[in-house]
Design a protein around this motif. Sequence first.
Motif, PDB file in Angstrom:
ATOM      1  N   SER A 172      -6.191 -30.587  23.081  1.00 36.15           N
ATOM      2  CA  SER A 172      -5.778 -29.401  23.821  1.00 36.15           C
ATOM      3  C   SER A 172      -6.468 -29.269  25.339  1.00 36.15           C
ATOM      4  N   THR A 173      -7.246 -30.425  25.702  1.00 38.13           N
ATOM      5  CA  THR A 173      -7.785 -30.534  27.003  1.00 38.13           C
ATOM      6  C   THR A 173      -6.987 -30.972  28.163  1.00 38.13           C
ATOM      7  N   ALA A 174      -5.431 -30.886  27.941  1.00 39.12           N
ATOM      8  CA  ALA A 174      -4.454 -31.164  28.955  1.00 39.12           C
ATOM      9  C   ALA A 174      -4.633 -29.882  29.944  1.00 39.12           C
ATOM     10  N   PRO A 175      -4.472 -30.256  31.167  1.00 37.64           N
ATOM     11  CA  PRO A 175      -4.654 -29.166  32.311  1.00 37.64           C
ATOM     12  C   PRO A 175      -3.472 -28.285  32.105  1.00 37.64           C
ATOM     13  N   THR A 176      -3.814 -27.197  32.556  1.00 40.85           N
ATOM     14  CA  THR A 176      -2.699 -26.166  32.632  1.00 40.85           C
ATOM     15  C   THR A 176      -1.960 -25.828  33.929  1.00 40.85           C
ATOM     16  N   PRO A 177      -0.787 -25.649  34.029  1.00 39.88           N
ATOM     17  CA  PRO A 177      -0.478 -25.320  35.600  1.00 39.88           C
ATOM     18  C   PRO A 177      -0.874 -23.995  36.101  1.00 39.88           C
ATOM     19  N   PRO A 178      -1.313 -23.849  37.173  1.00 46.98           N
ATOM     20  CA  PRO A 178      -1.781 -22.735  37.935  1.00 46.98           C
ATOM     21  C   PRO A 178      -0.597 -21.454  37.722  1.00 46.98           C
TER      22      PRO A 178
ATOM     23  N   GLU B 263       1.588 -28.566  44.823  1.00 51.66           N
ATOM     24  CA  GLU B 263       0.089 -28.347  44.310  1.00 51.66           C
ATOM     25  C   GLU B 263      -0.249 -28.705  42.957  1.00 51.66           C
TER      26      GLU B 263
END
Length: 71
Positions: free
Chosen positions: A42-48, A71
């Motif tokens: 669950s530590t996958a980066p989330t898009p802004p 970006e």
Amino acid sequence: MRRVIGAGVLVGAVFATAACGGDPSSSPSPSPSVSPSPSPSSTAPTPPPLPDAARKDTKAGAVAFVRHYVE
């Protein structure tokens, strides 16, 4: 002539069906088991979040969307 062709087709179908049966005394080999892959962390980066300027249907909105996407 039709009877000869029909008989030939029938004999061919019988042999083809009999060939599919296999040896009834042999047991089928077990299928390989596939272990489930580990679930992604669950530590996958989330898009802004998409900026409001990028939602506009204008040239400036298109530029803002491309900048956001890069970006």
